[in-house]
Enzyme design. Sequence first.
Site, PDB file in Angstrom:
ATOM      1  N   HIS A   1      46.900  43.733  40.235  1.00  0.00           N
ATOM      2  CA  HIS A   1      46.946  42.770  41.337  1.00  0.00           C
ATOM      3  C   HIS A   1      45.687  42.900  42.194  1.00  0.00           C
ATOM      4  CE1 HIS A   1      48.059  40.764  44.970  1.00  0.00           C
ATOM      5  NE2 HIS A   1      48.209  41.873  45.649  1.00  0.00           N
TER       6      HIS A   1
ATOM      7  N   HIS B   1      44.865  45.255  27.482  1.00  0.00           N
ATOM      8  CA  HIS B   1      44.400  44.569  28.683  1.00  0.00           C
ATOM      9  C   HIS B   1      45.187  45.014  29.904  1.00  0.00           C
ATOM     10  CE1 HIS B   1      42.277  41.937  25.973  1.00  0.00           C
ATOM     11  NE2 HIS B   1      43.404  41.698  25.348  1.00  0.00           N
TER      12      HIS B   1
ATOM     13  N   CYS C   1      53.566  40.793  47.741  1.00  0.00           N
ATOM     14  CA  CYS C   1      52.696  40.388  46.642  1.00  0.00           C
ATOM     15  C   CYS C   1      53.271  40.720  45.275  1.00  0.00           C
ATOM     16  CB  CYS C   1      51.345  41.055  46.768  1.00  0.00           C
ATOM     17  SG  CYS C   1      50.503  40.633  48.292  1.00  0.00           S
TER      18      CYS C   1
ATOM     19  N   ASN D   1      42.399  37.163  47.301  1.00  0.00           N
ATOM     20  CA  ASN D   1      43.722  37.714  47.083  1.00  0.00           C
ATOM     21  C   ASN D   1      44.731  36.578  47.183  1.00  0.00           C
ATOM     22  OD1 ASN D   1      46.211  38.908  47.184  1.00  0.00           O
ATOM     23  ND2 ASN D   1      45.686  40.425  48.743  1.00  0.00           N
TER      24      ASN D   1
ATOM     25  N   HIS E   1      36.903  38.043  43.189  1.00  0.00           N
ATOM     26  CA  HIS E   1      35.646  37.405  43.584  1.00  0.00           C
ATOM     27  C   HIS E   1      35.780  35.881  43.642  1.00  0.00           C
ATOM     28  CE1 HIS E   1      31.517  35.835  42.955  1.00  0.00           C
ATOM     29  NE2 HIS E   1      31.192  36.838  43.738  1.00  0.00           N
TER      30      HIS E   1
ATOM     31  N   HIS F   1      60.772  51.120  43.840  1.00  0.00           N
ATOM     32  CA  HIS F   1      60.837  50.819  45.281  1.00  0.00           C
ATOM     33  C   HIS F   1      60.773  52.114  46.081  1.00  0.00           C
ATOM     34  CE1 HIS F   1      61.652  48.709  48.903  1.00  0.00           C
ATOM     35  NE2 HIS F   1      62.001  47.598  48.299  1.00  0.00           N
TER      36      HIS F   1
END
Lengths: 492, 433
Positions: free
Chosen positions: A387, A383, A220, A420, A416, A299
């Site tokens: 994710h 802001h 992702c 995802n 919502h 990572h």
Amino acid sequence: MPHFSNSVKLKYVKLGYQYLVNHILTLTLIPVMAGVLIEVLRLGPAEIVNLWNSLHFDLVQILCSCFFIIFVATVYFMSKPRSIYLVDYACYKPPVTCRVPFATFMEHSRLNLSNNPKSVEFQMRILERSGLGEETCLPPAIHYIPPTPTMEAARGEAEIVIFSAMDSLFKKTGLKPKDIDILIVNCSLFSPTPSLSAMVINKYKLRSNIKSFNLSGMGCSAGLISIDLARDLLQVHPNSNAVVVSTEIITPNYYQGKERAMLLPNCLFRMGGAAILLSNRRSERRRAKYRLVHVVRTHKGADDKAYRCVFEEEDKEGNVGISLSKDLMAIAGEALKSNITTIGPLVLPASEQLLFLLTLIGRKIFNPKWKPYIPDFKQAFEHFCIHAGGRAVIDELQKNLQLSAEHVEASRMTLHRFGNTSSSSLWYEMSYIEAKGRMKKGDRVWQIAFGSGFKCNSAVWKCNRTIKTPKDGPWADCIHRYPVHIPEVVKL
Amino acid sequence: MVPPQQDHDLVYNLRLSSVGPGCVTGSDVVHDLSGLDLTMKLHYLKAVYFFSSHAVEGLTIMNMKEAMFYLLNDYYITCGRIKRSESSGRPYIKCNDCGIRFVEGVCDETVDEWLETDDDSKRNLLVYHRAIGPELSFSPLVYLQVTQFKCGGISLGLSWAHILGDAFSVSNFINNWGQHMAMVNVNSSPALAPRSLTNTAKPEAPSEPLSAKQVNHVGDLWVLANNCKMETFSFNLTTQHLSNLQAKIGSVSAFDSICALLWRAIAKVREGFEPQIVTVCRKDPCHDDNNVLGNNQIIRTIKASFLVGESDLNKLATLIANDQGQVCDERNRIEAAVEKDNGSTDYIVYGSNLTFVNLENAGLYELELNGEKPKLAYYSIQGVGDEGAVLILPLPHGSAAENEGEPRYLVNLTLPEGQVFKLKAELKRAPLL
């Protein structure tokens, strides 16, 4: 009452401290300049003229000094990295025919898993607490009982999602296909031959000397990896446009077995995609929406537990699915801490960094029991785009970074409305903030994404111009309904 | 000649999916079922429409699904699921957007080949039907099957739970879908008129309804248990038949005369157990709006005080015709009877007496795809009581000079197996078959 006045006093002390430290240079410069001015006034004009005449200037010295200044200036401008601008981006909006209400999802689940009521029960619990709404979408092949995930259907989904997003991007930016110099497509779980980037090149008849890349398997957070790659390429190639396409193709990856750890992604992953236009051309400076400031990649794959926590494997019956381990949240927290440690010094104001440093020294030298100081990232960013991996991820980050409900609103509402959508969810969240009219010139945005591996990647953008509420885009028809209150548990 | 090896059924490759409303209906939206709705819970309507390949040229399954998504924005009630009230156990519909079940199938015959050898059991292959229950909240109320034929034509097979509405509502539903197919891009459509709940005015004397009969509790599996096996068959009535009938029976409508003929024939077959009371259902002219969904048809009972089997057709037809508009409209009585124990008793209407249903003005041929009407529209009832039911459907006829052999009506009868053979013989004597 004393408690309140104490907290008010504390607030003012804090504000004073922040102002002092953040503007220290200005504050020290002013007395110095004042001092010089007073000295000059004291000396009087005649004295100054004498001082000037006593300096012997000869031609060589003047020329050398000039050369030196020009040389330093040139080196400085040459080694400055090019500014990367995000001209515009487009998010894919699935048609209503792909909509999956809760009731339909549960009914299909019962029919598909008719021999495993416990697994169905589990899916229902997950769905109730997932934070998803009734308008999320799945691709047409998954609507069948049982799903029919053929390769043709997967390609079909890829074409619909990617081409829609790209058409939308072309329309918004006026970009011509032949002007694309760099193309990067990232899709983690579907990697056909020829690649998805080849599919795009074929559809839009892009140039034969295009630099195309296809990133697969990176989870992702691949969206930000693609942005990082585009940035590096744009440093090397002057005057270029780069298009980044981030998506996740659901069709071939719908888990058809009954293992609970692998059923979770079925409940959360939904159709979505985004196409982004990046450029280093100076002509785009005026109309670009954002400027890329930092990209930080962390990572944790060296740690075995982190490596195995999101793992694609076959279950006992041979069905392939993605298994999520129970320590996912803990590992995500660790990865975030790593990422913050790197990004903190780059973005935090001096006041926060000083406090952090002092607390760090204090813990090392004086008392290890001191609570570690969590820097206030709200001072560095206006802001936040976290994710929308799941409700738990957003809750965890909200807690760790001490963010208010409004800061995480974009993430929760994206979860919502769209579910995802993997690497493209960050762009739906940006789109939400713009649709709400909250994006002003100079605002700084922090995008954080987690992914398998285990990776935590962040990108920092600075808003280039105040963005008017867009008339199109994925939120255009529903933004007036948001924000909605999402109950803890939805009664199905 | 040895028939070619069939390695699959006549209708095969069935693929199931769900189609729901495009817009969110909202949370906690419920639709209450009236007493009249609850009496119909064991009945299901099955409708089959046949279209030639020309009518569906350029139309894909996706187009049909898309049009359905828009249609269901208004008909969101059909997408809900049955739930029982926690306090009283009375069923209601929770409008949770679960959807109707959409079935795709393939058939190796052409539409014309099929229509030549069409019969009731064969037609069941074109309508995917499952009764409601045993799990009420996971049973779709509507099934739509689209079968593609070898020639390119299609059939639409709709299975519809009668609690949602009567045959007139079904016809409206499918006609509205046809309109959406014609303009798939239109997002807004005429809003569904609010369902008019039948007035539960107390009848003069609390009498039991004659047209609805109590049956044993069926629990959560809404299937009617007949005492004998029921069989369905149908036949066409041509212009010739009608003019013959008109000659015998005076100035009554075609429907009334057909009813009279069949009532007498069935009475003859059931010698000794003649049906003295019949139920007649027809469209309520007050509910002429194309968008109303509900059980609004007029339900009347007609009582014969004489022996039907030997009676004069004229007398019988006049009895049926003259009863219009009188107090024999049973709807309020049925409503009151059901409400007495808050819907906990199970009833049936079709087949509690011999029932005749008039679908003449149901608008069966108003559905158009690509401007073309269906080749045939066929309705039947699933779940008919032991007394049997008869549906009278119009057939499309050419506007040119009517030829004598042209079929004008389709009569669909569901009767106990044992009576069908005798009835066919009786009707041959008429001569009607």
